[in-house]
Design an enzyme around this catalytic site. Structure first.
Site, PDB file in Angstrom:
ATOM      1  CD  GLU A  87      -2.966   1.247   2.864  1.00  0.00           C
ATOM      2  OE1 GLU A  87      -2.689   0.353   3.422  1.00  0.00           O
ATOM      3  OE2 GLU A  87      -3.217   2.023   2.286  1.00  0.00           O
ATOM      4  CE  LYS A 136      -6.340  -0.621   2.135  1.00  0.00           C
ATOM      5  NZ  LYS A 136      -6.386  -0.935   3.025  1.00  0.00           N
ATOM      6  CB  SER A 141     -11.989   5.192   0.832  1.00  0.00           C
ATOM      7  OG  SER A 141     -11.875   4.926   2.371  1.00  0.00           O
TER       8      SER A 141
HETATM    9  C1  5MM Z   1      -5.251   4.324   4.175  1.00  0.00           C
HETATM   10  O1  5MM Z   1      -5.323   3.888   5.423  1.00  0.00           O
HETATM   11  C2  5MM Z   1      -6.090   2.060   4.997  1.00  0.00           C
HETATM   12  C3  5MM Z   1      -6.947   2.019   3.646  1.00  0.00           C
HETATM   13  O2  5MM Z   1      -8.203   3.199   4.620  1.00  0.00           O
HETATM   14  P1  5MM Z   1      -9.361   4.105   3.824  1.00  0.00           P
HETATM   15  O3  5MM Z   1     -10.006   3.571   3.233  1.00  0.00           O
HETATM   16  O4  5MM Z   1      -9.717   5.001   5.436  1.00  0.00           O
HETATM   17  O5  5MM Z   1      -8.427   5.317   3.148  1.00  0.00           O
HETATM   18  C4  5MM Z   1      -5.900   1.779   6.507  1.00  0.00           C
HETATM   19  O6  5MM Z   1      -6.403   0.495   5.402  1.00  0.00           O
HETATM   20  C5  5MM Z   1      -5.094   1.832   6.626  1.00  0.00           C
HETATM   21  O7  5MM Z   1      -3.775   1.476   7.075  1.00  0.00           O
HETATM   22  C6  5MM Z   1      -5.460   1.842   8.560  1.00  0.00           C
HETATM   23  O8  5MM Z   1      -6.571   1.982   9.008  1.00  0.00           O
HETATM   24  C7  5MM Z   1      -4.523   1.904   9.678  1.00  0.00           C
HETATM   25  O9  5MM Z   1      -4.033   3.457   9.278  1.00  0.00           O
HETATM   26  P2  5MM Z   1      -3.111   3.409  10.564  1.00  0.00           P
HETATM   27  O10 5MM Z   1      -2.944   4.646  10.068  1.00  0.00           O
HETATM   28  O11 5MM Z   1      -4.207   3.707  12.680  1.00  0.00           O
HETATM   29  O12 5MM Z   1      -2.020   2.865  10.561  1.00  0.00           O
END
Ligand code: 5MM
Length: 344
Positions: free
Chosen positions: A177, A219, A265
């Site tokens: 990602e 991702k 997202s």
């Molecule tokens: C970008 O964050 C990932 C995707 O989430 P969105 O669809 O809300 O953008 C998400 O999987 C993220 O990696 C997790 O929420 C973990 O985030 P943190 O900041 O707690 O490591």
């Protein structure tokens, strides 16, 4: 490493027009989302909320896999069933976030490096033993007129590739990602330019580290203008323009051997994220060599949290909101989403 097993898992994660539920918020991020709604920020409320998510009826009709956080993969539902066993029984593939978060990149003001490689081999072995079948690592890339730097792009690409190789060694499909952030006033064109550079560097590193492309999932961010840009605030960029820019960028960077591209997202509203995924299939569907799907956190969970608010009386209504968002995204994967599918 069993290549067939990796390929089977990666293929299953993007099969049947399904997508992923990212529920891997770290404790500080989860607490921040709870605090915004006045929900107590303790382990029991996080556990109760994650139980709500994984026990949502018929979730597996639209969701192929769920990304967990370390706390959740070790937790049990109220009746004593391991959270991960609930997912497996429902036919949802469990995965685990394995990065240790983002930190300032030395010598690069305003830029970040994702940490977590130390001891990763042992942690991956432990997660595989607990039943995880895939892993996830997120790198973030800030955009401005001068950023990102070459040093930031290369350091994160290298870390992503090292993580991916270790995951495959442990028998876990790596989700890679590299997120280009929406923060800032950059244009759609600038986001596309940066996303292309970041992914190009990452796939070169994945090749150098001998990562099996058929056994990973990408991702990425969608290609969108910065949140403070005139393009964003005026609403002049349509879903079709975002879909075209995103798919053109992915076609230039993502080898056809990769089974799936599962978009994050990134701060878009739930409806925007769904509409733009739908537009990719409506306008570019015939050009896609890989599955294009979703791996949303906020765009799946925000409506759920808004209804639940920490009150057990709201559990069923919150689960209905999750089913409904997951179904809209399932439809978007076929180019069959209509705004009329949204609740009144
Ligand atoms: C970008 O964050 C990932 C995707 O989430 P969105 O669809 O809300 O953008 C998400 O999987 C993220 O990696 C997790 O929420 C973990 O985030 P943190 O900041 O707690 O490591």
């Amino acid at each position: 490493m069993n290549n067939h097993a990796l390929i089977d898992t990666a293929t299953a994660l993007v099969a049947d027009n399904k997508g992923l539920l990212a529920m891997d918020e770290s404790t500080p991020t989860c607490n921040k989302r709870f605090a915004a709604l006045g929900i107590p920020q303790d382990e029991d409320f996080r556990r109760t909320y994650r139980e709500l998510l994984v026990t949502t009826p018929e979730l597996s009709d639209s969701i192929s896999g769920a990304i967990l956080y370390d706390e959740t993969i070790r937790q049990h539902t109220q009746d004593g069933t391991p959270m991960i066993a609930v997912l497996i029984a429902a036919g949802i593939i469990p995965g685990i976030k394995v990065d240790a978060g983002t930190h300032s990149l030395a010598g690069h003001p305003g830029e970040f490096i994702t940490e977590g490689l130390d001891g990763l081999r042992e942690r991956l072995r432990d997660y595989a033993r607990l039943g995880a079948r895939f892993a996830k690592w997120r790198a973030v890339v800030a955009v401005s007129d001068d950023l990102p730097s070459r040093g930031c792009i290369e350091a994160n690409a290298h870390a992503l590739a090292r993580y991916a190789a270790l995951s495959q060694e442990a028998g876990l499909v790596p989700i890679v990602e590299p997120e280009v952030l929406m923060d800032g006033d950059h244009s759609l064109a600038r986001c596309r330019e940066v996303t292309e550079a970041v992914q190009h560097a990452m796939f070169a590193q994945l090749h150098s580290q001998r990562v099996l492309l058929e056994g990973l999932i990408l991702k990425p961010n969608m290609v969108v203008p910065g949140k403070d840009s005139p393009e964003y605030t005026s609403g002049s960029v349509t879903a079709e323009m975002i879909a075209e820019a995103t798919i053109d960028c992915m076609l230039r960077t993502v080898p056809a051997a990769v089974p799936g591209v599962a978009f994050l997202s990134g701060g878009q509203t739930p409806e925007q994220a769904t509409e733009r995924l739908n537009a990719m299939h409506v306008h570019c569907g015939t050009r896609l060599p890989w599955a294009a799907t979703f791996s949303f956190s906020r765009a799946l969970q925000q409506p759920v949290l808004d209804i639940w608010r920490g009150d057990v009386a709201n559990t069923q209504a919150a689960q209905r909101a999750l089913q409904q968002r997951a179904e809209c995204n399932h439809a978007a994967r076929r180019g069959a989403y209509l705004p009329s599918m949204e609740p009144a």
